[in-house]
Design an enzyme around this catalytic site. Structure first.
Site, PDB file in Angstrom:
ATOM      1  N   SER A 153      -2.202   4.422  -8.578  1.00 24.42           N
ATOM      2  CA  SER A 153      -2.934   5.693  -8.597  1.00 24.42           C
ATOM      3  C   SER A 153      -3.292   6.060 -10.030  1.00 24.42           C
ATOM      4  O   SER A 153      -2.531   5.754 -10.963  1.00 24.42           O
ATOM      5  CB  SER A 153      -2.048   6.788  -8.014  1.00 24.42           C
ATOM      6  N   ASN A 165       0.805  -1.233   0.000  1.00 25.64           N
ATOM      7  CA  ASN A 165       0.000   0.000   0.000  1.00 25.64           C
ATOM      8  C   ASN A 165       0.834   1.277   0.000  1.00 25.64           C
ATOM      9  O   ASN A 165       0.317   2.359  -0.245  1.00 25.64           O
ATOM     10  CB  ASN A 165      -0.918  -0.014   1.242  1.00 25.64           C
ATOM     11  N   TYR A 224       6.004  10.461  -9.736  1.00 24.58           N
ATOM     12  CA  TYR A 224       4.864   9.691  -9.213  1.00 24.58           C
ATOM     13  C   TYR A 224       4.208   8.941 -10.366  1.00 24.58           C
ATOM     14  O   TYR A 224       3.936   7.735 -10.268  1.00 24.58           O
ATOM     15  CB  TYR A 224       3.874  10.644  -8.547  1.00 24.58           C
ATOM     16  N   ALA A 225       3.964   9.663 -11.474  1.00 26.73           N
ATOM     17  CA  ALA A 225       3.335   9.036 -12.651  1.00 26.73           C
ATOM     18  C   ALA A 225       4.168   7.850 -13.128  1.00 26.73           C
ATOM     19  O   ALA A 225       3.639   6.758 -13.351  1.00 26.73           O
ATOM     20  CB  ALA A 225       3.192  10.080 -13.763  1.00 26.73           C
ATOM     21  N   ALA A 226       5.468   8.074 -13.260  1.00 24.97           N
ATOM     22  CA  ALA A 226       6.332   7.025 -13.804  1.00 24.97           C
ATOM     23  C   ALA A 226       6.442   5.842 -12.847  1.00 24.97           C
ATOM     24  O   ALA A 226       6.419   4.674 -13.266  1.00 24.97           O
ATOM     25  CB  ALA A 226       7.721   7.610 -14.083  1.00 24.97           C
ATOM     26  N   SER A 227       6.535   6.131 -11.543  1.00 26.65           N
ATOM     27  CA  SER A 227       6.703   5.021 -10.584  1.00 26.65           C
ATOM     28  C   SER A 227       5.416   4.217 -10.458  1.00 26.65           C
ATOM     29  O   SER A 227       5.454   2.982 -10.364  1.00 26.65           O
ATOM     30  CB  SER A 227       7.165   5.547  -9.224  1.00 26.65           C
ATOM     31  N   LYS A 228       4.264   4.868 -10.488  1.00 27.62           N
ATOM     32  CA  LYS A 228       3.005   4.121 -10.388  1.00 27.62           C
ATOM     33  C   LYS A 228       2.711   3.359 -11.687  1.00 27.62           C
ATOM     34  O   LYS A 228       2.199   2.239 -11.642  1.00 27.62           O
ATOM     35  CB  LYS A 228       1.849   5.061 -10.035  1.00 27.62           C
TER      36      LYS A 228
HETATM   37  N1  LIG Z   1      -5.389   9.127  -0.769  1.00 30.34           N
HETATM   38  C1  LIG Z   1      -5.504   9.329  -2.069  1.00 30.34           C
HETATM   39  O1  LIG Z   1      -6.226  10.218  -2.538  1.00 30.34           O
HETATM   40  C2  LIG Z   1      -4.740   8.427  -3.008  1.00 30.34           C
HETATM   41  C3  LIG Z   1      -4.942   8.596  -4.387  1.00 30.34           C
HETATM   42  C4  LIG Z   1      -4.273   7.764  -5.264  1.00 30.34           C
HETATM   43  C5  LIG Z   1      -3.437   6.770  -4.779  1.00 30.34           C
HETATM   44  N2  LIG Z   1      -3.246   6.649  -3.438  1.00 30.34           N
HETATM   45  C6  LIG Z   1      -2.319   5.595  -3.008  1.00 30.34           C
HETATM   46  O2  LIG Z   1      -2.829   4.937  -1.865  1.00 30.34           O
HETATM   47  C7  LIG Z   1      -1.726   4.445  -1.095  1.00 30.34           C
HETATM   48  C8  LIG Z   1      -1.766   4.826   0.358  1.00 30.34           C
HETATM   49  O3  LIG Z   1      -2.655   5.787   0.643  1.00 30.34           O
HETATM   50  P1  LIG Z   1      -2.957   6.108   2.142  1.00 30.34           P
HETATM   51  O4  LIG Z   1      -4.146   7.005   2.130  1.00 30.34           O
HETATM   52  O5  LIG Z   1      -3.003   4.842   2.939  1.00 30.34           O
HETATM   53  O6  LIG Z   1      -1.655   6.959   2.529  1.00 30.34           O
HETATM   54  P2  LIG Z   1      -1.013   7.167   3.961  1.00 30.34           P
HETATM   55  O7  LIG Z   1       0.182   8.043   3.671  1.00 30.34           O
HETATM   56  O8  LIG Z   1      -2.038   7.643   4.931  1.00 30.34           O
HETATM   57  O9  LIG Z   1      -0.556   5.704   4.423  1.00 30.34           O
HETATM   58  C9  LIG Z   1       0.589   5.109   3.979  1.00 30.34           C
HETATM   59  C10 LIG Z   1       1.384   4.646   5.189  1.00 30.34           C
HETATM   60  O10 LIG Z   1       2.625   4.153   4.679  1.00 30.34           O
HETATM   61  C11 LIG Z   1       3.642   4.546   5.595  1.00 30.34           C
HETATM   62  N3  LIG Z   1       4.908   4.562   4.876  1.00 30.34           N
HETATM   63  C12 LIG Z   1       5.333   5.457   3.958  1.00 30.34           C
HETATM   64  N4  LIG Z   1       6.559   5.133   3.534  1.00 30.34           N
HETATM   65  C13 LIG Z   1       6.926   3.995   4.179  1.00 30.34           C
HETATM   66  C14 LIG Z   1       8.078   3.153   4.167  1.00 30.34           C
HETATM   67  N5  LIG Z   1       9.127   3.417   3.405  1.00 30.34           N
HETATM   68  N6  LIG Z   1       8.076   2.056   4.955  1.00 30.34           N
HETATM   69  C15 LIG Z   1       7.033   1.774   5.776  1.00 30.34           C
HETATM   70  N7  LIG Z   1       5.920   2.543   5.831  1.00 30.34           N
HETATM   71  C16 LIG Z   1       5.860   3.634   5.037  1.00 30.34           C
HETATM   72  C17 LIG Z   1       3.228   5.903   6.133  1.00 30.34           C
HETATM   73  O11 LIG Z   1       3.825   6.154   7.401  1.00 30.34           O
HETATM   74  C18 LIG Z   1       1.714   5.770   6.205  1.00 30.34           C
HETATM   75  O12 LIG Z   1       1.266   5.390   7.478  1.00 30.34           O
HETATM   76  C19 LIG Z   1      -0.466   4.996  -1.734  1.00 30.34           C
HETATM   77  O13 LIG Z   1       0.116   3.997  -2.532  1.00 30.34           O
HETATM   78  C20 LIG Z   1      -0.977   6.156  -2.562  1.00 30.34           C
HETATM   79  O14 LIG Z   1      -0.125   6.434  -3.647  1.00 30.34           O
HETATM   80  C21 LIG Z   1      -3.873   7.453  -2.549  1.00 30.34           C
END
Ligand SMILES: NC(=O)c1ccc[n+]([C@@H]2O[C@H](COP(=O)([O-])OP(=O)(O)OC[C@H]3O[C@@H](n4cnc5c(N)ncnc54)[C@H](O)[C@@H]3O)[C@@H](O)[C@H]2O)c1
Length: 280
Positions: free
Chosen positions: A153, A96, A169-173
């Site tokens: 995403s 995630n 972000y675009a490229a990694s996702k």
């Molecule tokens: N919220 C949105 O609108 C949205 C939109 C598109 C995609 N996403 C994707 O959803 C996913 C997560 O969203 P979320 O709302 O849970 O975000 P969030 O940031 O609330 O939760 C992610 C968790 O990952 C932890 N984290 C970050 N880097 C870390 C690492 N290196 N090792 C261990 N833990 C780490 C953070 O501490 C956080 O608790 C992501 O992949 C994000 O790109 C979210």
């Protein structure tokens, strides 16, 4: 109702960036509500403890969390080993972790580019690296492999004209989605399914916490703007993501692999605006 009783789920990024329901926290809790034993990791002890408190309040006894930086291979391996010691197996892996940093190729620093690749792509690579052998062994020994869900995403698919740019972000996702499909096919005969949930604009704590700072906007304004951009007229929330992840993790999705489930209220299919044809 999807029943995950007897399954063990490993959720990377099981906390939330701020109080409330992030996608990872909601996913971990929903997996537990469906009967799975859940092992969560996060690099923030506070974020992980927040999820632990909810698990306790809801009475989910089979929960364990470990603080770990999922960009470090040895830490990921330790967490996977600890999950195996605690629960004996891994049936579900949810990768995630992710988040965006703004910048175009000129404005973005090399460090930020590398950081985005690490956060959005390497974390999933390392989760798979250390969990796939466990699932493969389970398949050889008992005919049950596992299911992996990576969280991507719509930022990999559509881009705002004149708006915020986040090329890394675009490229990694986008890379994550290709990684998922390639891994799915590599393991398709080994009882392991790999899918991606492609997340749209969700109203998670991330919006209030990070985006308001990045965009220098008020939270109410930002929410209203984001709602207006969505064909359904509203952002989704963490439960919309969690439901999709739990479905792809379940046996009900047993014939689904190497695919993307887009959870975006119609955003990626919609054209901007409506041009009326001139009347004759
Ligand atoms: N919220 C949105 O609108 C949205 C939109 C598109 C995609 N996403 C994707 O959803 C996913 C997560 O969203 P979320 O709302 O849970 O975000 P969030 O940031 O609330 O939760 C992610 C968790 O990952 C932890 N984290 C970050 N880097 C870390 C690492 N290196 N090792 C261990 N833990 C780490 C953070 O501490 C956080 O608790 C992501 O992949 C994000 O790109 C979210």
């Amino acid at each position: 109702m999807l029943d995950l009783t007897g399954k063990v789920a490993f959720v990377a990024g099981a906390g939330s960036v701020a109080e409330g329901w992030g996608n990872g926290r909601a996913t971990a809790v929903l997996l537990a509500r469906r009967g799975a034993k859940v092992f969560g990791t996060d690099f923030s002890g506070e974020a992980l403890a927040g999820t632990g408190t909810i698990m306790e309040q809801e009475g989910h006894k089979h929960w364990a969390g470990r603080v770990a930086d999922m960009t470090a291979s040895d830490k990921v391996k330790q967490a996977v080993d600890e999950c195996l010691e605690r629960f004996g197996r891994i049936d579900i892996l949810v990768n995630n972790i992710g988040g965006s940093a703004p910048g175009d190729p000129v404005s973005m620093s090399v460090e930020d580019w590398d950081g985005q690749m690490d956060r959005n792509l390497k974390t999933s690579f390392l989760g798979c690296k250390h969990v796939l052998p466990v699932m493969e062994r389970q398949f050889e020994e008992e005919g049950k492999g596992g299911a992996i869900v990576n969280v991507s995403s719509i930022g990999s698919m559509t881009f705002h004209v004149g708006g915020r740019v986040h090329v890394a972000y675009a490229a990694s996702k986008a890379g994550l989605e290709a990684f998922s499909r390639a891994t799915a096919i590599a393991y398709v005969r080994k009882g392991i399914r790999v899918n991606t949930v492609v997340v749209g604009m969700m109203h998670t704590p991330l919006v209030g916490h990070r985006l308001t700072k990045q965009l220098d906007a008020g939270a109410d304004d930002l929410v209203a703007k984001r709602n207006a951009m969505i064909p359904m007229g509203r952002m989704g929330d963490a439960w919309d993501v969690a439901n999709a992840v739990v479905f792809l993790s379940s046996d009900e999705a047993g014939y689904i692999t190497a695919t993307q489930l887009v959870v975006d209220g119609g955003v990626t299919a919609a054209r901007p605006g409506v041009i009326e044809a001139p009347s004759a």
